[in-house]
Write a protein that holds these residues in place. Sequence first.
Motif, PDB file in Angstrom:
ATOM      1  N   MET A 100       0.433  -1.389  -0.460  1.00  0.00           N
ATOM      2  CA  MET A 100       0.171   0.409  -0.244  1.00  0.00           C
ATOM      3  C   MET A 100       0.941   1.143   0.045  1.00  0.00           C
ATOM      4  O   MET A 100       1.436   1.199   0.972  1.00  0.00           O
ATOM      5  CB  MET A 100      -1.403   0.079   1.306  1.00  0.00           C
ATOM      6  CG  MET A 100      -1.619   1.074   1.315  1.00  0.00           C
ATOM      7  SD  MET A 100      -2.875   1.220   2.720  1.00  0.00           S
ATOM      8  CE  MET A 100      -2.304   1.107   4.453  1.00  0.00           C
ATOM      9  N   ILE A 104       1.314   5.185  -0.166  1.00  0.00           N
ATOM     10  CA  ILE A 104       0.465   6.515   0.251  1.00  0.00           C
ATOM     11  C   ILE A 104       1.645   7.561  -0.265  1.00  0.00           C
ATOM     12  O   ILE A 104       2.609   7.252  -0.008  1.00  0.00           O
ATOM     13  CB  ILE A 104       0.696   6.530   1.733  1.00  0.00           C
ATOM     14  CG1 ILE A 104       0.051   5.409   2.475  1.00  0.00           C
ATOM     15  CG2 ILE A 104       0.022   7.539   2.144  1.00  0.00           C
ATOM     16  CD1 ILE A 104      -1.204   5.319   1.874  1.00  0.00           C
ATOM     17  N   TYR A 164      -2.919  10.204  -1.270  1.00  0.00           N
ATOM     18  CA  TYR A 164      -3.213   9.044  -2.284  1.00  0.00           C
ATOM     19  C   TYR A 164      -2.977   8.144  -1.237  1.00  0.00           C
ATOM     20  O   TYR A 164      -1.312   7.462  -1.348  1.00  0.00           O
ATOM     21  CB  TYR A 164      -2.011   9.055  -3.060  1.00  0.00           C
ATOM     22  CG  TYR A 164      -3.544  10.375  -3.957  1.00  0.00           C
ATOM     23  CD1 TYR A 164      -4.096  10.156  -5.302  1.00  0.00           C
ATOM     24  CD2 TYR A 164      -3.230  11.853  -4.160  1.00  0.00           C
ATOM     25  CE1 TYR A 164      -4.852  10.432  -5.835  1.00  0.00           C
ATOM     26  CE2 TYR A 164      -4.175  12.666  -4.830  1.00  0.00           C
ATOM     27  CZ  TYR A 164      -4.349  11.890  -5.767  1.00  0.00           C
ATOM     28  OH  TYR A 164      -5.384  13.191  -6.793  1.00  0.00           O
ATOM     29  N   CYS A 165      -3.712   6.949  -1.782  1.00  0.00           N
ATOM     30  CA  CYS A 165      -3.354   5.526  -1.175  1.00  0.00           C
ATOM     31  C   CYS A 165      -3.280   5.050  -2.874  1.00  0.00           C
ATOM     32  O   CYS A 165      -4.410   4.975  -3.448  1.00  0.00           O
ATOM     33  CB  CYS A 165      -4.183   4.554  -0.541  1.00  0.00           C
ATOM     34  SG  CYS A 165      -4.449   2.762  -0.200  1.00  0.00           S
ATOM     35  N   GLU A 166      -1.730   4.668  -3.444  1.00  0.00           N
ATOM     36  CA  GLU A 166      -1.880   3.930  -4.347  1.00  0.00           C
ATOM     37  C   GLU A 166      -2.477   5.075  -5.459  1.00  0.00           C
ATOM     38  O   GLU A 166      -2.011   6.499  -5.303  1.00  0.00           O
ATOM     39  CB  GLU A 166      -2.868   2.411  -5.233  1.00  0.00           C
ATOM     40  CG  GLU A 166      -2.799   1.395  -3.619  1.00  0.00           C
ATOM     41  CD  GLU A 166      -0.666   1.427  -4.112  1.00  0.00           C
ATOM     42  OE1 GLU A 166      -0.017   1.170  -5.042  1.00  0.00           O
ATOM     43  OE2 GLU A 166      -0.523   0.223  -2.761  1.00  0.00           O
ATOM     44  N   VAL A 185      -7.684   9.457  -0.993  1.00  0.00           N
ATOM     45  CA  VAL A 185      -8.131   9.366   0.568  1.00  0.00           C
ATOM     46  C   VAL A 185      -8.451  10.395   1.643  1.00  0.00           C
ATOM     47  O   VAL A 185      -8.753  10.152   2.472  1.00  0.00           O
ATOM     48  CB  VAL A 185      -6.893   7.882   1.026  1.00  0.00           C
ATOM     49  CG1 VAL A 185      -7.527   6.770  -0.324  1.00  0.00           C
ATOM     50  CG2 VAL A 185      -6.165   8.063   1.071  1.00  0.00           C
ATOM     51  N   HIS A 206     -11.664   5.100   4.453  1.00  0.00           N
ATOM     52  CA  HIS A 206     -10.421   4.664   4.620  1.00  0.00           C
ATOM     53  C   HIS A 206      -9.130   4.519   5.920  1.00  0.00           C
ATOM     54  O   HIS A 206      -8.420   4.549   6.094  1.00  0.00           O
ATOM     55  CB  HIS A 206      -9.634   5.688   3.230  1.00  0.00           C
ATOM     56  CG  HIS A 206     -10.483   5.531   1.843  1.00  0.00           C
ATOM     57  ND1 HIS A 206      -9.851   4.381   1.216  1.00  0.00           N
ATOM     58  CD2 HIS A 206     -10.839   5.884   1.282  1.00  0.00           C
ATOM     59  CE1 HIS A 206      -9.914   4.713  -0.195  1.00  0.00           C
ATOM     60  NE2 HIS A 206     -11.585   5.044  -0.329  1.00  0.00           N
ATOM     61  N   LYS A 225      -6.522   1.892   8.715  1.00  0.00           N
ATOM     62  CA  LYS A 225      -5.745   1.290   7.728  1.00  0.00           C
ATOM     63  C   LYS A 225      -4.736   1.344   7.767  1.00  0.00           C
ATOM     64  O   LYS A 225      -3.114   0.852   6.796  1.00  0.00           O
ATOM     65  CB  LYS A 225      -6.306   1.144   6.299  1.00  0.00           C
ATOM     66  CG  LYS A 225      -8.097   0.749   6.163  1.00  0.00           C
ATOM     67  CD  LYS A 225      -8.280   0.603   4.122  1.00  0.00           C
ATOM     68  CE  LYS A 225      -9.462   0.940   4.070  1.00  0.00           C
ATOM     69  NZ  LYS A 225      -9.859   1.032   2.475  1.00  0.00           N
ATOM     70  N   ILE A 285      -3.115   4.261   7.097  1.00  0.00           N
ATOM     71  CA  ILE A 285      -3.145   5.119   5.978  1.00  0.00           C
ATOM     72  C   ILE A 285      -2.298   6.748   6.812  1.00  0.00           C
ATOM     73  O   ILE A 285      -1.556   7.625   6.333  1.00  0.00           O
ATOM     74  CB  ILE A 285      -4.268   5.743   5.417  1.00  0.00           C
ATOM     75  CG1 ILE A 285      -4.265   4.372   4.728  1.00  0.00           C
ATOM     76  CG2 ILE A 285      -4.266   6.803   4.404  1.00  0.00           C
ATOM     77  CD1 ILE A 285      -5.761   3.909   3.978  1.00  0.00           C
ATOM     78  N   GLU A 295       0.963   6.729   8.215  1.00  0.00           N
ATOM     79  CA  GLU A 295       1.576   7.653   6.607  1.00  0.00           C
ATOM     80  C   GLU A 295       1.836   8.341   6.288  1.00  0.00           C
ATOM     81  O   GLU A 295       2.880   9.150   6.269  1.00  0.00           O
ATOM     82  CB  GLU A 295       1.653   5.907   6.042  1.00  0.00           C
ATOM     83  CG  GLU A 295       2.975   6.203   4.633  1.00  0.00           C
ATOM     84  CD  GLU A 295       3.984   5.709   5.544  1.00  0.00           C
ATOM     85  OE1 GLU A 295       4.943   6.312   4.515  1.00  0.00           O
ATOM     86  OE2 GLU A 295       4.591   4.670   5.994  1.00  0.00           O
TER      87      GLU A 295
END
Length: 148
Positions: free
Chosen positions: A1, A3, A51-53, A57, A81, A84, A86, A89
């Motif tokens: 994943m 970020i 961004y996640c990928e 998000v 989201h 997780k 995210i 990070e």
Amino acid sequence: MLITLKAVTNENYEPICLLDVSNEQEDYVASNTWSLVEAAYNENYTVRAIYCEDEPVGFFMWVQESPIKISIWRFMIDQRHQNKGIGREALSLALTEIKQTQSITEIGICYNPNNPVAKDFYFSFGFIEIGMDEDNEDMLALIHLKEE
């Protein structure tokens, strides 16, 4: 994943505006749309999409309040989201970017003291509570950077 933080541009602002938190969290953060308007009309405001990928998000906005201090005014992860990793990070990436600003010795953040997760989360990054804001609504916390 993966970020990443990306600039908010005319290509990605609409999906950023559509991100939202849960009803229970709405009192803790301003809308991304309002934050983008604020940033467009005020100097020293920086906005970043999280961004996640390849999917937006979340959102950040920080403000250089003085030659030595930047404060994170907005930080949100879309409700779909959360939980997780995210946010952890993304905050790490934001702090790394903020620390690149010349002359900065303090990074601030504020949060609702009734937000049960915020204190421990921010403390884990080195933020130390310094007291309530002037309106007695939000807790202020700082990271003091070592001068080089």
